[in-house]
Write an enzyme that holds these catalytic residues in place. Structure first.
Site, PDB file in Angstrom:
ATOM      1  N   SER A  82       0.809  -1.229   0.035  1.00 57.68           N
ATOM      2  CA  SER A  82       0.050  -0.111  -0.037  1.00 57.68           C
ATOM      3  C   SER A  82       1.041   1.252   0.060  1.00 57.68           C
ATOM      4  O   SER A  82       1.969   1.169   0.002  1.00 57.68           O
ATOM      5  CB  SER A  82      -0.953  -0.045   1.163  1.00 57.68           C
ATOM      6  OG  SER A  82      -0.329  -0.241   2.502  1.00 57.68           O
ATOM      7  N   GLU A 112      -0.114  10.586 -11.004  1.00 57.66           N
ATOM      8  CA  GLU A 112      -1.163  10.046 -11.713  1.00 57.66           C
ATOM      9  C   GLU A 112      -2.572  10.122 -10.702  1.00 57.66           C
ATOM     10  O   GLU A 112      -2.081  10.437  -9.439  1.00 57.66           O
ATOM     11  CB  GLU A 112      -0.989   8.423 -11.574  1.00 57.66           C
ATOM     12  CG  GLU A 112       0.010   7.871 -12.419  1.00 57.66           C
ATOM     13  CD  GLU A 112       0.289   6.173 -12.171  1.00 57.66           C
ATOM     14  OE1 GLU A 112      -0.613   5.540 -11.536  1.00 57.66           O
ATOM     15  OE2 GLU A 112       1.546   5.889 -12.509  1.00 57.66           O
ATOM     16  N   LYS A 114      -5.288   9.081  -7.957  1.00 59.76           N
ATOM     17  CA  LYS A 114      -5.518   7.989  -7.016  1.00 59.76           C
ATOM     18  C   LYS A 114      -6.979   7.660  -7.285  1.00 59.76           C
ATOM     19  O   LYS A 114      -7.694   8.549  -6.581  1.00 59.76           O
ATOM     20  CB  LYS A 114      -5.163   8.532  -5.900  1.00 59.76           C
ATOM     21  CG  LYS A 114      -5.060   7.240  -4.936  1.00 59.76           C
ATOM     22  CD  LYS A 114      -4.288   7.669  -3.476  1.00 59.76           C
ATOM     23  CE  LYS A 114      -4.349   6.798  -2.367  1.00 59.76           C
ATOM     24  NZ  LYS A 114      -5.565   6.023  -2.075  1.00 59.76           N
ATOM     25  N   ASP A 116     -10.511   6.073  -6.626  1.00 57.85           N
ATOM     26  CA  ASP A 116     -10.875   5.686  -5.334  1.00 57.85           C
ATOM     27  C   ASP A 116     -11.762   4.223  -5.563  1.00 57.85           C
ATOM     28  O   ASP A 116     -13.108   4.367  -5.533  1.00 57.85           O
ATOM     29  CB  ASP A 116     -11.703   6.752  -4.520  1.00 57.85           C
ATOM     30  CG  ASP A 116     -12.172   6.527  -3.073  1.00 57.85           C
ATOM     31  OD1 ASP A 116     -11.240   5.515  -2.647  1.00 57.85           O
ATOM     32  OD2 ASP A 116     -12.879   7.009  -2.645  1.00 57.85           O
ATOM     33  N   ARG A 135      -6.678  -7.628  -3.548  1.00 60.78           N
ATOM     34  CA  ARG A 135      -5.563  -7.230  -3.014  1.00 60.78           C
ATOM     35  C   ARG A 135      -5.516  -8.045  -1.492  1.00 60.78           C
ATOM     36  O   ARG A 135      -4.419  -8.599  -1.347  1.00 60.78           O
ATOM     37  CB  ARG A 135      -5.531  -5.774  -2.258  1.00 60.78           C
ATOM     38  CG  ARG A 135      -4.307  -5.582  -1.723  1.00 60.78           C
ATOM     39  CD  ARG A 135      -3.671  -3.872  -1.500  1.00 60.78           C
ATOM     40  NE  ARG A 135      -2.595  -3.890  -0.944  1.00 60.78           N
ATOM     41  CZ  ARG A 135      -2.827  -3.769   0.411  1.00 60.78           C
ATOM     42  NH1 ARG A 135      -3.704  -3.530   1.190  1.00 60.78           N
ATOM     43  NH2 ARG A 135      -1.633  -3.556   1.162  1.00 60.78           N
ATOM     44  N   GLU A 170      -6.949  -0.525 -10.583  1.00 59.28           N
ATOM     45  CA  GLU A 170      -8.244  -0.295  -9.459  1.00 59.28           C
ATOM     46  C   GLU A 170      -9.583  -0.496 -10.140  1.00 59.28           C
ATOM     47  O   GLU A 170      -9.822   0.178 -11.153  1.00 59.28           O
ATOM     48  CB  GLU A 170      -7.965   1.168  -8.939  1.00 59.28           C
ATOM     49  CG  GLU A 170      -8.739   1.741  -7.923  1.00 59.28           C
ATOM     50  CD  GLU A 170      -7.918   1.280  -6.526  1.00 59.28           C
ATOM     51  OE1 GLU A 170      -6.894   0.643  -6.701  1.00 59.28           O
ATOM     52  OE2 GLU A 170      -8.341   1.804  -5.472  1.00 59.28           O
ATOM     53  N   TYR A 222      -2.476   0.553 -13.262  1.00 60.39           N
ATOM     54  CA  TYR A 222      -1.578   1.580 -13.021  1.00 60.39           C
ATOM     55  C   TYR A 222      -0.215   0.980 -12.238  1.00 60.39           C
ATOM     56  O   TYR A 222       0.882   1.736 -12.198  1.00 60.39           O
ATOM     57  CB  TYR A 222      -2.023   2.670 -11.688  1.00 60.39           C
ATOM     58  CG  TYR A 222      -2.525   1.987 -10.790  1.00 60.39           C
ATOM     59  CD1 TYR A 222      -1.710   1.214  -9.824  1.00 60.39           C
ATOM     60  CD2 TYR A 222      -3.964   1.992 -10.517  1.00 60.39           C
ATOM     61  CE1 TYR A 222      -2.261   0.599  -8.705  1.00 60.39           C
ATOM     62  CE2 TYR A 222      -4.439   1.455  -9.354  1.00 60.39           C
ATOM     63  CZ  TYR A 222      -3.645   0.614  -8.488  1.00 60.39           C
ATOM     64  OH  TYR A 222      -4.148   0.208  -7.322  1.00 60.39           O
ATOM     65  N   LYS A 310      -3.050  13.258  -0.360  1.00 58.71           N
ATOM     66  CA  LYS A 310      -4.291  12.952  -0.165  1.00 58.71           C
ATOM     67  C   LYS A 310      -5.055  14.338   0.225  1.00 58.71           C
ATOM     68  O   LYS A 310      -4.624  15.094   0.535  1.00 58.71           O
ATOM     69  CB  LYS A 310      -4.688  12.274   1.200  1.00 58.71           C
ATOM     70  CG  LYS A 310      -4.237  10.644   1.255  1.00 58.71           C
ATOM     71  CD  LYS A 310      -5.303   9.838   0.748  1.00 58.71           C
ATOM     72  CE  LYS A 310      -5.580   8.911   1.909  1.00 58.71           C
ATOM     73  NZ  LYS A 310      -6.767   8.115   1.592  1.00 58.71           N
ATOM     74  N   CYS A 404     -42.112  16.988  21.369  1.00 62.43           N
ATOM     75  CA  CYS A 404     -41.438  16.266  20.572  1.00 62.43           C
ATOM     76  C   CYS A 404     -42.164  16.497  18.837  1.00 62.43           C
ATOM     77  O   CYS A 404     -43.478  16.388  18.975  1.00 62.43           O
ATOM     78  CB  CYS A 404     -41.565  14.795  20.706  1.00 62.43           C
ATOM     79  SG  CYS A 404     -41.134  13.801  19.057  1.00 62.43           S
ATOM     80  N   CYS A 407     -44.399  13.178  18.061  1.00 62.54           N
ATOM     81  CA  CYS A 407     -45.609  12.708  18.811  1.00 62.54           C
ATOM     82  C   CYS A 407     -46.160  13.440  20.007  1.00 62.54           C
ATOM     83  O   CYS A 407     -47.003  13.265  20.446  1.00 62.54           O
ATOM     84  CB  CYS A 407     -44.993  11.266  19.384  1.00 62.54           C
ATOM     85  SG  CYS A 407     -44.045  11.543  21.088  1.00 62.54           S
ATOM     86  N   CYS A 422     -37.043  12.983  23.566  1.00 60.84           N
ATOM     87  CA  CYS A 422     -38.446  12.689  23.610  1.00 60.84           C
ATOM     88  C   CYS A 422     -38.699  11.735  24.736  1.00 60.84           C
ATOM     89  O   CYS A 422     -38.147  10.775  24.723  1.00 60.84           O
ATOM     90  CB  CYS A 422     -38.926  12.417  22.167  1.00 60.84           C
ATOM     91  SG  CYS A 422     -40.491  11.635  22.334  1.00 60.84           S
ATOM     92  N   CYS A 428     -44.058   6.975  20.955  1.00 61.77           N
ATOM     93  CA  CYS A 428     -43.710   7.746  19.816  1.00 61.77           C
ATOM     94  C   CYS A 428     -43.344   7.113  18.397  1.00 61.77           C
ATOM     95  O   CYS A 428     -42.403   6.153  18.312  1.00 61.77           O
ATOM     96  CB  CYS A 428     -42.297   8.594  20.116  1.00 61.77           C
ATOM     97  SG  CYS A 428     -41.758   9.588  18.928  1.00 61.77           S
TER      98      CYS A 428
HETATM   99  S1  IVH Z   1       0.221   2.548  -6.840  1.00 62.72           S
HETATM  100  C1  IVH Z   1       2.784  -0.104  -4.293  1.00 62.72           C
HETATM  101  N1  IVH Z   1      -1.256   4.006  -8.456  1.00 62.72           N
HETATM  102  O1  IVH Z   1      -4.502   3.483  -3.533  1.00 62.72           O
HETATM  103  C2  IVH Z   1       2.047   0.991  -5.122  1.00 62.72           C
HETATM  104  N2  IVH Z   1      -2.362   3.126  -6.338  1.00 62.72           N
HETATM  105  O2  IVH Z   1      -3.711   3.867  -0.644  1.00 62.72           O
HETATM  106  C3  IVH Z   1       0.901   0.502  -5.545  1.00 62.72           C
HETATM  107  N3  IVH Z   1      -4.545   3.322  -5.957  1.00 62.72           N
HETATM  108  O3  IVH Z   1      -3.788   0.422  -2.547  1.00 62.72           O
HETATM  109  C4  IVH Z   1      -0.013   1.501  -5.400  1.00 62.72           C
HETATM  110  N4  IVH Z   1      -4.651   4.775  -7.780  1.00 62.72           N
HETATM  111  O4  IVH Z   1      -5.205   0.692  -4.492  1.00 62.72           O
HETATM  112  C5  IVH Z   1      -1.242   3.303  -7.168  1.00 62.72           C
HETATM  113  N5  IVH Z   1      -2.674   5.504  -9.607  1.00 62.72           N
HETATM  114  C6  IVH Z   1      -2.459   4.489  -8.757  1.00 62.72           C
HETATM  115  C7  IVH Z   1      -3.702   4.340  -7.625  1.00 62.72           C
HETATM  116  C8  IVH Z   1      -3.385   3.629  -6.614  1.00 62.72           C
HETATM  117  C9  IVH Z   1      -5.538   4.175  -6.543  1.00 62.72           C
HETATM  118  C10 IVH Z   1      -4.828   2.848  -4.690  1.00 62.72           C
HETATM  119  C11 IVH Z   1      -4.323   1.569  -4.861  1.00 62.72           C
HETATM  120  C12 IVH Z   1      -3.666   1.357  -3.425  1.00 62.72           C
HETATM  121  C13 IVH Z   1      -4.306   2.424  -2.570  1.00 62.72           C
HETATM  122  C14 IVH Z   1      -3.209   3.076  -1.516  1.00 62.72           C
END
Ligand code: IVH
Length: 668
Positions: A82, A112, A114, A116, A135, A170, A222, A310, A404, A407, A422, A428
């Protein structure tokens, strides 16, 4: 003749693959949906007539096979690590300085989005999709190949038959698909998904691939985890390679020559993220050179060569149109602000919680005020600030009522409590309704198909008055309801029937005794072993149980002293609801593991999370030190998380707490 047919079948397969590639990867379709469907139909017909031309990788075979009984685990060829998180520019610069010391030469980065969603590993052998896995704990995941194959954007065959390729990506659900799915679920009285990520995860974990097939899932890959038969030197090259192989790669990314450029690119997405049709929760900065990556290596759970930036919680101004009160199952009146609709972090927000009377007073919140709202947890937005300078003078103070709104019973705010309550109790209607909704909910009796809408319908039609009545519903009763067909009625009755076999702690929790959460319900059930014993226990006996204090003990005693509650208990017993099956003792699989818990988790209070860990033998400490094994963090985690990152301690973002704890137990 048959040779011609085989040729035609192969031709169509090739065409469909090419069209998929153009549509999902290049975003440049050349034929209409209709033409595509016609080709697919033709192939299906050929395969039906000549089954010998059908194979597992035919485009017609995306949804196939019967539902399975459970998922099989698979070992990942390379650990799926992660990412470490950074919440500000400063941490990104620190990261850059740290890694620069560990490598020679200047680094370039690929930044890149991220996505969700849910992390998956896709294995292709000789160019054919062989395994799709979650995973899991990073080392061992679940085999979800059947569900993965239903995602049209994932090619069943690569564009070149390379020896072996394992890609990480993802799986996500686009916002539109998510909204549509929730609308359908609401209409069916089913529990709603909190966000697209949960919806995607829930869909991939379905045992019946036909369900996943209907969920409009998408994917972006990715990372290349394994590649046999090709040599690459840069990450950017790897992404291009993946795309050329026919895998969807997100088009938004930038190669940056410095960390400053990377930071700027991250910032540029803070406002642009809303223009996407899917959710992102930040950006990922990755070292471009694969050689440098090797040198940098990894810590226990994450690579040193990448870091996630983030996004801060998004905030927007809007206006409070009105304030109304919601009466909860324990009678608490929760004020909620009705907002001018505002688009926030991917959804349209129309309500915000105002928590309680003190919150309104301390922030001096008035109807008509311009305010700043933000999304705190996953879905519930809150008011962070009142823009008092924008007041026109006609804003109205909100005064809590004496009675309330549902009621008409008197409301009371007890000494030392923030909540206004209440006093109507079971007289109620709102309390009864909320109590039953709680009773059927997931952590309680977990009755599928009995969501808030359905409960309301059953109450309004007079079919139920108390939760015990649920167990006396007949098929005729249900068939009289709006939009209720034979099949749904059968399903609902079956789900109700199944819930009779639930564990004792589920029933205890479901009864909704004030102050008694999930953790306490488990402790009590484990100790007393049946409901009758719990109902007769004295304060002394109750407080002797771990986790049960005098406040909870008193509440339990007064709950069971109530005639109405006794009656409900009796009727549940007569209906055959399990009140005695001892809760299966949980294995103490977290023994020897020390946790620090920080931030807020969806669905769990801090205390509940702690109880859950301790019940499984884990230790929860309040401060982060070298002795900490894991820092579990939720929304709004702050300094503890930063400290953990500094000390190189494993941090885990909690979505599903039970799942995370299972992972920790497996890893030790
Ligand atoms: S790289 C070891 N690239 O974010 C590196 N992760 O919080 C592997 N995720 O578990 C991750 N977009 O599921 C990477 N462009 C991106 C991503 C990405 C989403 C997720 C991934 C990872 C989590 C980490």
């Amino acid at each position: 003749m048959s040779r011609q047919i085989e040729q035609r079948a192969n031709q169509i397969k090739g065409q469909l693959e090419e069209h998929d590639y153009r549509y999902y990867v290049l975003d440049d379709p050349r034929i209409t949906d209709r033409e595509y469907d016609e080709l697919m139909q033709e192939l299906k017909q050929i395969e039906e007539q000549y089954p010998e031309y059908r194979d597992l990788h035919s485009p017609t075979q995306r949804v196939g096979g019967a539902p399975r009984a459970g998922f099989v685990t698979v070992n990942h060829p390379v650990p799926l690590l992660s990412l470490d998180n950074a919440f500000d520019e400063h941490s990104l610069r620190q990261w850059q300085q740290r890694i620069s010391k560990l490598t020679n030469g200047t680094l370039t980065y690929v930044v890149e989005l991220k996505i969700d969603g849910l992390s998956v590993a896709l294995t292709y052998d000789a160019g054919r999709l062989s395994v799709g896995a979650t995973r899991g704990d990073g080392t061992v995941g679940e085999d979800i190949t059947a569900n993965i194959k239903t995602i049209p954007a994932i090619p069943l065959k690569l564009r070149k038959p390379i020896q072996q390729l394992v890609a990480r990506g993802e799986v996500y659900m686009p916002q539109e698909a998510f909204l549509k799915l929730n609308e359908e679920r609401e209409a069916a009285g089913e529990a709603l998904f909190a966000n697209p990520r949960n919806a995607a995860a829930g869909s991939l974990r379905q045992l019946d691939p036909k369900i996943a097939a209907k969920r409009n899932l998408q994917v972006f890959v990715y990372d290349l985890l394994v590649l046999r038969g090709e040599e690459l030197t840069m990450h950017e090259e790897a992404l291009e390679f993946l795309r050329n192989m026919g895998l969807p790669v997100n088009p938004h990314r930038k190669i940056c020559d410095s960390i400053e450029e990377a930071i700027e690119y991250c910032h540029s997405w803070t406002s642009r993220r809303n223009q996407l049709s899917y959710d992102i929760d930040g950006l990922v900065i990755k070292v471009n050179s694969l050689q440098a990556r090797e040198e940098l290596g990894r810590t226990a759970k994450s690579p040193r060569w990448a870091i996630a930036y983030k996004f801060p919680a998004e905030q927007k101004p809007t206006t409070i149109k009105d304030i109304f009160l919601r009466v909860g199952r324990t009678g608490v009146l929760t004020p909620t602000a009705l907002l001018d609709p505002v688009h926030l972090a991917g959804t349209t927000v129309t309500k915000a919680t105002l928590h309680n009377e003190d919150f309104i007073i301390s922030k001096d919140i008035r109807v008509g005020d311009k305010v700043i709202v933000q999304k705190a947890g996953d879905i519930i937005p809150e008011v962070v600030q009142v823009l008092t300078e924008k007041r026109a003078g006609n804003e109205q103070e909100f005064i809590f009522p004496e009675y309330c709104p549902e009621c008409g019973a008197k409301v009371i705010r007890e000494e030392g409590e923030a909540a206004v309550r209440c006093q109507g109790g079971l007289a109620c209607a709102a309390q009864v309704r909320e109590g039953i909704i709680h009773f059927t909910s997931r952590n309680a009796m977990d009755i599928e198909g009995l969501g808030p809408k359905m409960v309301e319908q059953l109450l309004n039609s007079g079919l139920i008055k108390t939760l015990a009545d649920l167990y006396y519903l007949t098929k005729e009763d249900l068939l009289g309801l709006d939009r209720m067909g034979e099949k749904s009625a059968d399903n609902l009755l079956e789900a109700i029937e199944r819930s009779k076999e639930n564990d004792l702690y589920q029933l205890v929790f479901a009864m909704g005794v004030r102050h008694v959460g999930l953790g306490a319900s488990k402790s009590i059930s484990m100790h007393f072993k049946n409901l009758a014993a719990i109902s007769k226990a004295t304060e002394e006996e109750l407080t002797a149980v771990e986790d049960i204090g005098p406040k909870m003990a008193k509440s339990i005693i007064s709950f069971f002293a109530e005639d109405q509650n006794q009656a409900v208990m009796r009727r549940l017993m007569e209906a055959g609801v399990n009140q005695a099956k001892a809760v299966s003792e949980r294995i103490r699989d977290l023994e020897g593991i020390t946790f620090v818990v920080t931030g807020t988790f969806p669905g769990y209070g801090r205390k509940e999370a702690q109880a859950l860990i301790e019940e499984r033998g884990g230790k929860v400490s309040s401060g982060v030190s070298k002795k900490t094994d894991y820092v579990l963090y939720g929304e709004e985690a702050g300094s503890k998380l930063e400290k953990a990152n500094r000390l190189g301690i494993s941090t885990i973002e909690v979505g599903d707490l039970q799942q995370v704890l299972d992972d920790c137990a497996n890893r030790g």
